[in-house]
Design an enzyme around this catalytic site. Structure first.
Site, PDB file in Angstrom:
ATOM      1  N   ASP A  10      49.356  55.894 102.918  1.00  0.00           N
ATOM      2  CA  ASP A  10      49.566  54.505 102.505  1.00  0.00           C
ATOM      3  C   ASP A  10      51.053  54.300 102.266  1.00  0.00           C
ATOM      4  OD1 ASP A  10      49.760  52.094 101.217  1.00  0.00           O
ATOM      5  OD2 ASP A  10      47.914  52.362 100.065  1.00  0.00           O
ATOM      6  N   SER A 191      59.072  53.206  99.957  1.00  0.00           N
ATOM      7  CA  SER A 191      59.864  54.418 100.235  1.00  0.00           C
ATOM      8  C   SER A 191      59.557  55.562  99.277  1.00  0.00           C
ATOM      9  CB  SER A 191      61.374  54.127 100.168  1.00  0.00           C
ATOM     10  OG  SER A 191      61.674  52.990 100.920  1.00  0.00           O
ATOM     11  N   ARG A 192      58.336  55.537  98.717  1.00  0.00           N
ATOM     12  CA  ARG A 192      57.924  56.593  97.765  1.00  0.00           C
ATOM     13  C   ARG A 192      58.806  56.632  96.511  1.00  0.00           C
ATOM     14  NH1 ARG A 192      53.946  56.483 100.418  1.00  0.00           N
ATOM     15  NH2 ARG A 192      52.904  58.205 101.488  1.00  0.00           N
ATOM     16  N   LEU A 193      59.506  55.533  96.234  1.00  0.00           N
ATOM     17  CA  LEU A 193      60.340  55.506  95.019  1.00  0.00           C
ATOM     18  C   LEU A 193      59.515  54.881  93.879  1.00  0.00           C
ATOM     19  CD1 LEU A 193      63.778  54.514  96.577  1.00  0.00           C
ATOM     20  CD2 LEU A 193      62.860  56.783  96.048  1.00  0.00           C
TER      21      LEU A 193
END
Ligand SMILES: Cc1cc2nc3c(=O)[nH]c(=O)nc-3n(C[C@H](O)[C@H](O)[C@H](O)COP(=O)(O)O)c2cc1C
Length: 213
Positions: A10, A191-193
Site C-alpha cells: 500500500d 514515501s513511508r515517512l
C-alpha cells in the site's frame, strides 16, 4: 511462482499532504478525536481492539475484544475471567491494546496494566445487555474445550428455563480496565515517512516524543 502478498503493498495516500498530522498534548483527547473520526468516516468495527497478554510461562497471545468505555482514563472491556486471557491477566496484569483503522491509515498502540472493574459496574453493564447475551455469558465456558456446538446450545436452552426472569451476572464474567502508561499514535504518510507520536507516563506527567517510522 509470484508471491500474492507482493501485490498488497500500500503506497499510503498523501493523507495530510505530508504535513504533521498530530498536534495533541493530551493522549486521551487524541484518542477520542481519532476514534470519533474513525466512526464518522465509516471505519468498520471501530471499537474492536487486539489485546495481547503474556502468561506465566512468558508466552504471549492476542485476540480481539470490544472497547466498551473509557472511564477514569482506563480502557474497559468485558470478558470471562476464567478464559485464557482472564487467567493470563490474573497472573500478569501487563497487557497491550491495538487499534487499526485502515481507511484512515492509522494505528494506536496502548500499553499498561489491567485490573477487574468493580462488581457494581459489571452488574450495571451486564443488566444492560440483551437477554441472549446474558444467557450466552453463562452458557459459554470460554476457552474450555467443546466437543460439539450441540453441547452449548443445549446448555443455553436449559439456562433459559432456569432463569425465566432476570438473568443474574455470573461471578466469572465482568469488566476489565487497562490503565495506560504508554500510547502511540501512528499516521500513514507518503514515501513511508509515517508519523509516530508517543505519550509516556513519567510520574504524573505525559512525556511526548516522536519516533522514526
Ligand atoms: C470482533 C470481535 C469482537 C470480540 N469481542 C470480544 C469481547 O468483547 N470479549 C470477549 O471476551 N471476547 C471477544 N471476542 C472473542 C475473542 O477474540 C476470543 O476469541 C475470546 O475472548 C477467547 O479468548 P481467550 O481464549 O484468549 O481468552 C471478540 C472477537 C471478535 C472477532
Amino acid at each position: 511462482m509470484s508471491n500474492p502478498l507482493d501485490q498488497l503493498r500500500d503506497n499510503h495516500s498523501d493523507f495530510s499532504k505530508n504535513q504533521e498530522a498530530f498536534q495533541f498534548t493530551d493522549p486521551f483527547l487524541a484518542f477520542e478525536t481519532w476514534f470519533n473520526l474513525a466512526v464518522s468516516s465509516g471505519e468498520k468495527e471501530v471499537n474492536a481492539m487486539v489485546i495481547s497478554t503474556v502468561n506465566e510461562a512468558m508466552k504471549p497471545s492476542a485476540r480481539v475484544v470490544y472497547l466498551k468505555e473509557i472511564s477514569d482514563q482506563q480502557f474497559v472491556f468485558y470478558t470471562n475471567y476464567l478464559s485464557h486471557k482472564g487467567k493470563d491477566l490474573q497472573q500478569n496484569p501487563n497487557a497491550s491494546l491495538l487499534f487499526f483503522w485502515p481507511g484512515l491509515e492509522r494505528q494506536i498502540r496502548i500499553e499498561g496494566t489491567v485490573n477487574k472493574i468493580s462488581e457494581t459496574e459489571s452488574d450495571a453493564y451486564f443488566a444492560s445487555r440483551p437477554r441472549e447475551s446474558q444467557l450466552g455469558a453463562w452458557a459459554s465456558h470460554q476457552s474450555e474445550p467443546l466437543k460439539e456446538m450441540g453441547e452449548i446450545t443445549q446448555r443455553f436452552k436449559e439456562l433459559d428455563q432456569e432463569f425465566p426472569g432476570q438473568v443474574p451476572r455470573p461471578k466469572h464474567w465482568g469488566g476489565m480496565a487497562l490503565r495506560p502508561t504508554y500510547l502511540e499514535f501512528w499516521q500513514g504518510q507518503a514515501s513511508r515517512l509515517h508519523e509516530r507520536v508517543c505519550f509516556k507516563l513519567n510520574e504524573d506527567e505525559w512525556q511526548i516524543s516522536r519516533l522514526n517510522p
